[in-house]
Design an enzyme around this catalytic site. Structure first.
Site, PDB file in Angstrom:
ATOM      1  N   SER A   1      -2.357   4.812  -2.990  1.00 28.66           N
ATOM      2  CA  SER A   1      -2.383   3.735  -3.989  1.00 28.66           C
ATOM      3  C   SER A   1      -2.361   2.369  -3.319  1.00 28.66           C
ATOM      4  CB  SER A   1      -1.154   3.860  -4.891  1.00 28.66           C
ATOM      5  OG  SER A   1       0.008   3.638  -4.124  1.00 28.66           O
TER       6      SER A   1
ATOM      7  N   ASP B   1      13.219  10.031  -3.697  1.00 23.42           N
ATOM      8  CA  ASP B   1      12.558   9.242  -2.646  1.00 23.42           C
ATOM      9  C   ASP B   1      13.196   7.855  -2.564  1.00 23.42           C
ATOM     10  OD1 ASP B   1      10.863   8.899  -0.508  1.00 23.42           O
ATOM     11  OD2 ASP B   1       9.098   8.409  -1.725  1.00 23.42           O
TER      12      ASP B   1
ATOM     13  N   GLU C   1       0.860  -1.190   0.000  1.00 25.51           N
ATOM     14  CA  GLU C   1       0.000   0.000   0.000  1.00 25.51           C
ATOM     15  C   GLU C   1       0.883   1.222   0.000  1.00 25.51           C
ATOM     16  OE1 GLU C   1      -3.465   0.509   1.782  1.00 25.51           O
ATOM     17  OE2 GLU C   1      -4.087  -1.474   1.066  1.00 25.51           O
TER      18      GLU C   1
HETATM   19  P1  ATP Z   1       4.369   5.909  -0.795  1.00 27.91           P
HETATM   20  O1  ATP Z   1       3.333   6.927  -1.055  1.00 27.91           O
HETATM   21  O2  ATP Z   1       4.297   5.318   0.593  1.00 27.91           O
HETATM   22  O3  ATP Z   1       5.768   6.352  -1.182  1.00 27.91           O
HETATM   23  P2  ATP Z   1       3.461   4.677  -3.212  1.00 27.91           P
HETATM   24  O4  ATP Z   1       2.015   5.035  -3.237  1.00 27.91           O
HETATM   25  O5  ATP Z   1       4.310   5.498  -4.093  1.00 27.91           O
HETATM   26  O6  ATP Z   1       4.046   4.659  -1.749  1.00 27.91           O
HETATM   27  P3  ATP Z   1       4.873   2.314  -4.002  1.00 27.91           P
HETATM   28  O7  ATP Z   1       6.021   2.703  -3.113  1.00 27.91           O
HETATM   29  O8  ATP Z   1       5.097   2.370  -5.460  1.00 27.91           O
HETATM   30  O9  ATP Z   1       3.570   3.141  -3.618  1.00 27.91           O
HETATM   31  O10 ATP Z   1       4.410   0.853  -3.573  1.00 27.91           O
HETATM   32  C1  ATP Z   1       4.046   0.524  -2.235  1.00 27.91           C
HETATM   33  C2  ATP Z   1       4.607  -0.851  -1.876  1.00 27.91           C
HETATM   34  O11 ATP Z   1       4.089  -1.843  -2.796  1.00 27.91           O
HETATM   35  C3  ATP Z   1       6.141  -0.981  -2.009  1.00 27.91           C
HETATM   36  O12 ATP Z   1       6.815  -0.580  -0.839  1.00 27.91           O
HETATM   37  C4  ATP Z   1       6.316  -2.468  -2.298  1.00 27.91           C
HETATM   38  O13 ATP Z   1       6.317  -3.217  -1.092  1.00 27.91           O
HETATM   39  C5  ATP Z   1       5.072  -2.820  -3.098  1.00 27.91           C
HETATM   40  N1  ATP Z   1       5.360  -2.792  -4.557  1.00 27.91           N
HETATM   41  C6  ATP Z   1       5.353  -1.701  -5.348  1.00 27.91           C
HETATM   42  N2  ATP Z   1       5.676  -1.999  -6.619  1.00 27.91           N
HETATM   43  C7  ATP Z   1       5.901  -3.335  -6.638  1.00 27.91           C
HETATM   44  C8  ATP Z   1       6.300  -4.272  -7.671  1.00 27.91           C
HETATM   45  N3  ATP Z   1       6.525  -3.865  -8.920  1.00 27.91           N
HETATM   46  N4  ATP Z   1       6.452  -5.581  -7.322  1.00 27.91           N
HETATM   47  C9  ATP Z   1       6.236  -5.971  -6.030  1.00 27.91           C
HETATM   48  N5  ATP Z   1       5.865  -5.146  -5.024  1.00 27.91           N
HETATM   49  C10 ATP Z   1       5.700  -3.849  -5.307  1.00 27.91           C
END
Ligand code: ATP
Length: 268
Positions: free
Chosen positions: A24, A135, A20
């Site tokens: 998103s 980040d 999460e």
């Molecule tokens: P934040 O706002 O907290 O920075 P975010 O909304 O940008 O997060 P992401 O960091 O892209 O979201 O994804 C959240 C989590 O989902 C990641 O820390 C990871 O554990 C998992 N995740 C994201 N992309 C992938 C992927 N391609 N394969 C496996 N796990 C993933």
């Protein structure tokens, strides 16, 4: 209409939840078309702040569409969905670096070096193509089942063609932000990434962040302070010296990514 129904009609079958983010969710799907499992990050524009939707999200999508590197997550496609939702379809990883550190507590120096050199090669590629991530942190460094690094989450990334152009946006994650960003000073975004790399490597080796709240805020006097390692951690002097070049409080003394990539500790 639920997201999984929309995605199913496009040939994606839900398998499990992966993680999460702030606005998103990331889930694992099987895909007939790509003939592999994919991760789909679903961003809900209704829940995200206006700044994110107008400024940061378009940058993330455009940069993800542009970059191509073995250690950066590969984006397959972008799906616009009803209800102002967007799905970013990308290659799936097994876990993130934070999860790995939780599992093993500390990553031994030799293994940390292998993983860190992959991270550096990706950041070197980004900086050479005038992209900054802003980040970098253990949660945004994914690992495949074969322990290959894949950098993800370009939500705060931007292009920076002019080296004299400083950034002003306060973004990223507090424990990984350099002091100049915490102090809300205009900053060189490439030097921001270098500091975050130093924090990441320290976490890999020790299982903890280099600065707790008190020691971190002492840094805001912009004084270089010696890093404190846990007593029982096996980190050699050359590696400690290397981390010292990344966690330089004065950004003008902090290494560039070329200097990082050519550092003796990484090459040995
Ligand atoms: P934040 O706002 O907290 O920075 P975010 O909304 O940008 O997060 P992401 O960091 O892209 O979201 O994804 C959240 C989590 O989902 C990641 O820390 C990871 O554990 C998992 N995740 C994201 N992309 C992938 C992927 N391609 N394969 C496996 N796990 C993933």
């Amino acid at each position: 209409m639920p997201v999984d129904h929309i995605l199913r009609s496009l040939g994606y079958k839900f398998l499990s939840s992966l993680g999460e983010g702030s606005f998103s969710t990331v889930k694992l799907y099987s895909s007939q078309r790509h003939r592999c499992n994919v991760a789909i990050k679903i961003i809900d524009r209704e829940k995200a702040p206006r700044d994110f939707v107008r400024k940061f999200m378009p940058r993330e999508l455009s940069i993800l569409g542009q970059v191509k590197h073995d250690h950066i997550v590969n984006m397959h496609e972008i799906i616009e969905m009803p209800g102002r939702r967007v799905g970013i379809v990308m290659e799936a990883a097994a876990k993130d670096l934070y999860q790995k550190i939780i599992e093993v507590n500390r990553i031994p120096e030799v293994q940390s070096k292998t993983l860190f050199s992959q991270i550096v090669s990706a950041v070197n590629y980004l900086h050479q193509t005038d992209i900054v991530h802003r980040d970098l942190k253990c949660e945004n460094i994914l690992l495949t089942a074969q322990e290959q690094v894949k950098i993800t989450d370009f939500g705060f990334a931007r292009r920076c063609q002019d080296p004299s152009e400083l950034s002003r946006a306060f973004c990223g994650t507090v424990g990984y932000c350099p002091p100049e960003v915490m102090m809300r000073r205009p900053y060189d975004p490439k030097k921001y990434d270098i500091w975050s790399l130093g924090v990441t490597l320290f976490c890999m080796l020790t299982g903890q962040l280099p600065f707790d709240e008190t020691s971190y805020f002492r840094l805001l006097g912009l004084q270089q302070k010696p890093l404190v390692y846990p007593d029982d951690v096996a980190v050699g002097e050359p590696c400690r010296d290397f981390i010292g070049t990344l966690l330089q409080v004065d950004p003008s003394k902090r290494s560039t990514i070329q200097e990082v990539a050519e550092h003796q500790w990484l090459k040995n």
